[in-house]
Scaffold this motif. Structure first.
Motif, PDB file in Angstrom:
ATOM      1  N   HIS A  87       4.206   3.464  10.291  1.00 24.89           N
ATOM      2  CA  HIS A  87       2.807   3.028  10.215  1.00 24.89           C
ATOM      3  C   HIS A  87       2.058   3.616   9.019  1.00 24.89           C
ATOM      4  CE1 HIS A  87       2.783   1.064  14.199  1.00 24.89           C
ATOM      5  NE2 HIS A  87       3.619   2.024  14.561  1.00 24.89           N
ATOM      6  N   MET A  88       2.746   4.363   8.163  1.00 24.61           N
ATOM      7  CA  MET A  88       2.080   5.051   7.064  1.00 24.61           C
ATOM      8  C   MET A  88       1.404   4.074   6.100  1.00 24.61           C
ATOM      9  SD  MET A  88       3.676   8.067   4.702  1.00 24.61           S
ATOM     10  CE  MET A  88       5.159   7.103   4.385  1.00 24.61           C
ATOM     11  N   VAL A  89       2.078   2.974   5.782  1.00 31.61           N
ATOM     12  CA  VAL A  89       1.512   1.995   4.856  1.00 31.61           C
ATOM     13  C   VAL A  89       0.261   1.361   5.439  1.00 31.61           C
ATOM     14  CG1 VAL A  89       1.939  -0.184   3.644  1.00 31.61           C
ATOM     15  CG2 VAL A  89       3.731   1.558   3.747  1.00 31.61           C
ATOM     16  N   ARG A  90       0.319   0.950   6.706  1.00 28.23           N
ATOM     17  CA  ARG A  90      -0.859   0.352   7.335  1.00 28.23           C
ATOM     18  C   ARG A  90      -1.977   1.371   7.508  1.00 28.23           C
ATOM     19  NH1 ARG A  90      -1.559  -4.663   6.660  1.00 28.23           N
ATOM     20  NH2 ARG A  90      -3.345  -4.268   8.012  1.00 28.23           N
ATOM     21  N   PHE A  91      -1.623   2.620   7.760  1.00 23.47           N
ATOM     22  CA  PHE A  91      -2.606   3.691   7.868  1.00 23.47           C
ATOM     23  C   PHE A  91      -3.378   3.832   6.555  1.00 23.47           C
ATOM     24  CE2 PHE A  91      -3.316   8.503   7.913  1.00 23.47           C
ATOM     25  CZ  PHE A  91      -4.475   8.402   8.679  1.00 23.47           C
ATOM     26  N   ALA A  92      -2.661   3.746   5.441  1.00 16.49           N
ATOM     27  CA  ALA A  92      -3.299   3.839   4.128  1.00 16.49           C
ATOM     28  C   ALA A  92      -4.190   2.630   3.869  1.00 16.49           C
ATOM     29  CB  ALA A  92      -2.240   3.960   3.040  1.00 16.49           C
ATOM     30  N   LEU A  93      -3.738   1.442   4.256  1.00 18.62           N
ATOM     31  CA  LEU A  93      -4.555   0.242   4.072  1.00 18.62           C
ATOM     32  C   LEU A  93      -5.825   0.302   4.912  1.00 18.62           C
ATOM     33  CD1 LEU A  93      -1.773  -2.522   4.051  1.00 18.62           C
ATOM     34  CD2 LEU A  93      -3.065  -1.659   2.091  1.00 18.62           C
ATOM     35  N   ASP A  94      -5.749   0.891   6.087  1.00 20.56           N
ATOM     36  CA  ASP A  94      -6.928   1.036   6.930  1.00 20.56           C
ATOM     37  C   ASP A  94      -7.944   2.000   6.329  1.00 20.56           C
ATOM     38  OD1 ASP A  94      -5.883  -0.736   8.701  1.00 20.56           O
ATOM     39  OD2 ASP A  94      -5.218   0.756  10.161  1.00 20.56           O
ATOM     40  N   LEU A  95      -7.451   2.925   5.486  1.00 20.16           N
ATOM     41  CA  LEU A  95      -8.353   3.823   4.760  1.00 20.16           C
ATOM     42  C   LEU A  95      -8.794   3.199   3.436  1.00 20.16           C
ATOM     43  CD1 LEU A  95      -6.725   7.334   5.294  1.00 20.16           C
ATOM     44  CD2 LEU A  95      -8.723   6.358   6.432  1.00 20.16           C
ATOM     45  N   CYS A  96      -8.491   1.898   3.291  1.00 18.12           N
ATOM     46  CA  CYS A  96      -8.922   1.101   2.150  1.00 18.12           C
ATOM     47  C   CYS A  96      -8.229   1.465   0.856  1.00 18.12           C
ATOM     48  CB  CYS A  96     -10.443   1.172   1.984  1.00 18.12           C
ATOM     49  SG  CYS A  96     -11.306   0.469   3.396  1.00 18.12           S
ATOM     50  N   SER A  97      -6.992   1.945   0.936  1.00 25.62           N
ATOM     51  CA  SER A  97      -6.181   2.070  -0.258  1.00 25.62           C
ATOM     52  C   SER A  97      -5.701   0.680  -0.654  1.00 25.62           C
ATOM     53  CB  SER A  97      -4.965   2.968   0.015  1.00 25.62           C
ATOM     54  OG  SER A  97      -5.368   4.257   0.423  1.00 25.62           O
ATOM     55  N   SER A  98      -5.374   0.508  -1.915  1.00 22.49           N
ATOM     56  CA  SER A  98      -4.844  -0.781  -2.354  1.00 22.49           C
ATOM     57  C   SER A  98      -3.418  -0.947  -1.841  1.00 22.49           C
ATOM     58  CB  SER A  98      -4.867  -0.867  -3.880  1.00 22.49           C
ATOM     59  OG  SER A  98      -3.947   0.050  -4.442  1.00 22.49           O
ATOM     60  N   GLN A  99      -2.911  -2.173  -1.906  1.00 18.56           N
ATOM     61  CA  GLN A  99      -1.548  -2.419  -1.441  1.00 18.56           C
ATOM     62  C   GLN A  99      -0.545  -1.622  -2.265  1.00 18.56           C
ATOM     63  OE1 GLN A  99      -0.470  -4.778   1.254  1.00 18.56           O
ATOM     64  NE2 GLN A  99       1.161  -3.293   0.944  1.00 18.56           N
ATOM     65  N   ALA A 100      -0.754  -1.555  -3.581  1.00 17.51           N
ATOM     66  CA  ALA A 100       0.159  -0.801  -4.449  1.00 17.51           C
ATOM     67  C   ALA A 100       0.131   0.688  -4.106  1.00 17.51           C
ATOM     68  CB  ALA A 100      -0.217  -1.012  -5.912  1.00 17.51           C
ATOM     69  N   GLU A 101      -1.055   1.231  -3.861  1.00 17.53           N
ATOM     70  CA  GLU A 101      -1.172   2.645  -3.494  1.00 17.53           C
ATOM     71  C   GLU A 101      -0.482   2.916  -2.166  1.00 17.53           C
ATOM     72  OE1 GLU A 101      -5.414   3.977  -5.548  1.00 17.53           O
ATOM     73  OE2 GLU A 101      -5.403   3.067  -3.552  1.00 17.53           O
ATOM     74  N   ALA A 102      -0.690   2.020  -1.197  1.00 17.29           N
ATOM     75  CA  ALA A 102      -0.083   2.205   0.124  1.00 17.29           C
ATOM     76  C   ALA A 102       1.445   2.162   0.030  1.00 17.29           C
ATOM     77  CB  ALA A 102      -0.586   1.128   1.078  1.00 17.29           C
ATOM     78  N   ASP A 103       1.977   1.224  -0.726  1.00 19.48           N
ATOM     79  CA  ASP A 103       3.430   1.124  -0.878  1.00 19.48           C
ATOM     80  C   ASP A 103       4.003   2.342  -1.590  1.00 19.48           C
ATOM     81  OD1 ASP A 103       3.367  -1.332   0.350  1.00 19.48           O
ATOM     82  OD2 ASP A 103       3.372  -2.478  -1.521  1.00 19.48           O
ATOM     83  N   TYR A 104       3.228   2.908  -2.511  1.00 17.28           N
ATOM     84  CA  TYR A 104       3.727   4.040  -3.278  1.00 17.28           C
ATOM     85  C   TYR A 104       3.843   5.304  -2.430  1.00 17.28           C
ATOM     86  CZ  TYR A 104       4.902   6.192  -7.740  1.00 17.28           C
ATOM     87  OH  TYR A 104       5.582   6.798  -8.764  1.00 17.28           O
ATOM     88  N   LEU A 105       3.216   5.323  -1.262  1.00 19.48           N
ATOM     89  CA  LEU A 105       3.370   6.466  -0.358  1.00 19.48           C
ATOM     90  C   LEU A 105       4.830   6.636   0.065  1.00 19.48           C
ATOM     91  CD1 LEU A 105       0.254   6.129   1.980  1.00 19.48           C
ATOM     92  CD2 LEU A 105       0.630   7.839   0.191  1.00 19.48           C
ATOM     93  N   VAL A 106       5.554   5.520   0.145  1.00 18.62           N
ATOM     94  CA  VAL A 106       6.979   5.597   0.470  1.00 18.62           C
ATOM     95  C   VAL A 106       7.726   6.394  -0.593  1.00 18.62           C
ATOM     96  CG1 VAL A 106       9.070   4.251   0.905  1.00 18.62           C
ATOM     97  CG2 VAL A 106       6.860   3.400   1.700  1.00 18.62           C
ATOM     98  N   THR A 107       7.310   6.226  -1.854  1.00 18.97           N
ATOM     99  CA  THR A 107       7.937   6.981  -2.941  1.00 18.97           C
ATOM    100  C   THR A 107       7.619   8.464  -2.830  1.00 18.97           C
ATOM    101  OG1 THR A 107       7.801   5.047  -4.403  1.00 18.97           O
ATOM    102  CG2 THR A 107       8.093   7.198  -5.450  1.00 18.97           C
TER     103      THR A 107
END
Length: 493
Positions: A294-314
């Motif tokens: 749920h980390m990517v969706r958690f970031a999107l809920d905090l209004c991060s961009s899609q690219a920023e949210a995906d980069y959390l995996v990195t």
């Protein structure tokens, strides 16, 4: 390069590199599951949503999630999304915001949970097959099943069918490939005395995979779609199938006794340390997968961009890679007890997850992803070394199978529970606190294991010292008797 006792390092190095590539693919898929999860949540492209329904959902979301500026900003983004998906499937803007199955987060989370659970529950089956047919055969079968599951699921038309094809079939292949890769590294490197380093290097492939698969998955999904991404995974597993042919088992004296062993070693579970270790694993995996799923969706809920949210995996992958290498090198020191190092990683992972709900910035999310990846990487890479320290060499394949199997039940419900909690509260806070608590409980159980192993080592040392004293006393007594006989035989002056 040759070892001191005539043992060569050449083939063990080849096997270790092949296992690294296998773990690279397996780890990349597992840790990038949040990217796929985010795509599957999107509505199907052939569905039109009336605007009044979308407005109602936005109003409900605002009243549930609070009144902060972050929430209102996210509401505006949701409005853009719902406006786009209400267009027809032929609208170019709509295709960017559709293409999934349109189910809730709780239901969609079953994709990752069943995949992870199948990859663990069938671990004991993998161990049995390894005992019977060897690591090479099992790894080849596992790679083939994983490729078949990814290929077939790319044509799935519903979420349930996708779970059956991707999560179940490829999940079974995941179990066979993962377990055989772990065991083959143990078989080659444990006799050479460098198992922690070799194990850490091979499993570091999972960390490297996590780093690489964030951009890879987003590139395929962004330029094509998630179905093309699955076709890429099928081709990647076909490559790993070829590398699996390198899993040549070492020839040892134990091979001649292999037929005398039982295929299903339930006696292994009579050890208190082994049973408690499995309990600790069950507790840990109850909370392990929820944060990175749920980390990517958690970031999107905090209004991060899609690219920023995906980069959390990195970020997570970088932390995982560093953690596996660092913990591997520390664990290779002869004075370091594996159980204690494993316990420290568990405690630190628990602390990092407890901090997650307090994060409100992207920098904080990046720090959390890195820290959680570091300690989780150390836990997962050193688990087999820890388990190997409490069982015998011959019990390693069965112990690895039980370890994989014990993860299954927890993986079934971990991610869906977090999704259901979010669906009911519009927040991930409770889910993350629950995950942190499971890590803390696992730490408590491992503390008991550490105590048992310490008592066992002390008893063995005392027994060894007792035998040495007994032998010493026996030698002195024999020497004394010899002197007496010598004096008796000598003529008196």
């Amino acid at each position: 390069m040759t070892a001191a006792k005539g043992k060569t390092y050449r083939w063990p190095i080849i096997v270790c590199i092949a296992a690294f590539v296998a773990f690279f693919l397996l780890g990349g898929i597992m840790y990038a599951t949040g990217v796929l999860f985010s795509e599957l949540l999107k509505v199907p492209c052939d569905v039109k949503r009336p605007m009044h329904n979308a407005s109602a959902e936005r109003d409900t979301s605002s009243s549930t999630c609070g009144t902060s500026n972050v929430t209102s900003r996210c509401d505006n983004e949701r409005e853009v999304q719902w406006t786009n998906v209400s267009q027809t499937a032929n609208d170019a803007n709509a295709t960017e915001e559709c293409g999934g199955f349109g189910e809730s987060r709780g239901k969609t989370a079953w994709v990752s949970s069943v995949h992870l659970a199948a990859g663990r529950l069938f671990g004991i089956l993998a161990a049995i097959l390894i005992d019977r047919f060897g690591c090479r055969t099992v790894a080849v079968i596992g790679s083939a099943l994983a490729a078949l599951g990814c290929l077939a699921s790319s044509f799935a038309s519903s979420l349930i069918l996708f779970i059956c094809l991707y999560s179940l079939i490829s999940g079974v292949g995941y179990a066979l490939l993962f377990t055989s890769s772990v065991v083959i590294v143990q078989q080659h490197w444990r006799p050479l005395g460098y198992l922690p380093i070799a194990n850490g290097f091979a499993l570091a492939g999972m960390g490297v995979g996590a780093i690489a698969f964030g951009p890879i998955s987003r590139a395929f999904i962004g330029n094509y779609d998630w179905r093309s991404y699955l076709l890429f995974l099928a081709a990647a597993f076909a490559v790993v199938l070829g590398l699996s042919l390198l899993y040549k088992a070492p020839t040892t004296e134990a091979d001649t006794k292999k037929k005398k062993r039982k295929i299903f070693n339930v006696a292994l579970l009579k050890s208190p340390s082994v049973v408690l270790f499995m309990v600790a694993v069950i507790l840990m995996f109850l909370g392990l997968s929820a944060p990175f799923v749920h980390m990517v969706r958690f970031a999107l809920d905090l209004c991060s961009s899609q690219a920023e949210a995906d980069y959390l995996v990195t970020y997570f992958g970088i932390g995982s890679l560093v953690g596996r290498v660092v913990v591997g090198f520390i664990g290779n020191h002869r004075r370091v007890q594996p159980v204690y190092l494993y316990l420290i990683c568990l405690v630190c992972a628990s602390a990092s997850v407890y901090c997650a709900p307090l994060i409100q910035t992207y920098a904080g999310l990046a720090a959390f992803a890195s820290a959680y990846g570091f300690f989780l990487g150390g836990i997962l890479s050193f688990a087999y070394v820890t388990l190997g320290s409490i069982v015998t060499k011959e019990q390693v394949p069965q112990a690895a199978g039980w370890y994989m199997c014990s993860q299954g039940p927890s993986n079934v419900i971990s991610a869906p529970i977090a999704g259901w909690i979010y669906d009911g509260t519009c927040s991930y806070s409770i889910a993350f606190y629950l995950s942190g608590t499971t890590f803390a409980l696992s730490s408590g159980v491992m503390f008991i294991v550490a105590y048992i192993e310490r008592r066992k080592r002390r008893n063995e040392e005392m027994k060894k010292c007792g035998n040495e004293e007994k032998e010493k006393c026996g030698n002195e007594e024999m020497k004394k008797c010899g002197n007496e006989e010598k004096e008796k035989c000598e003529p008196s002056v």
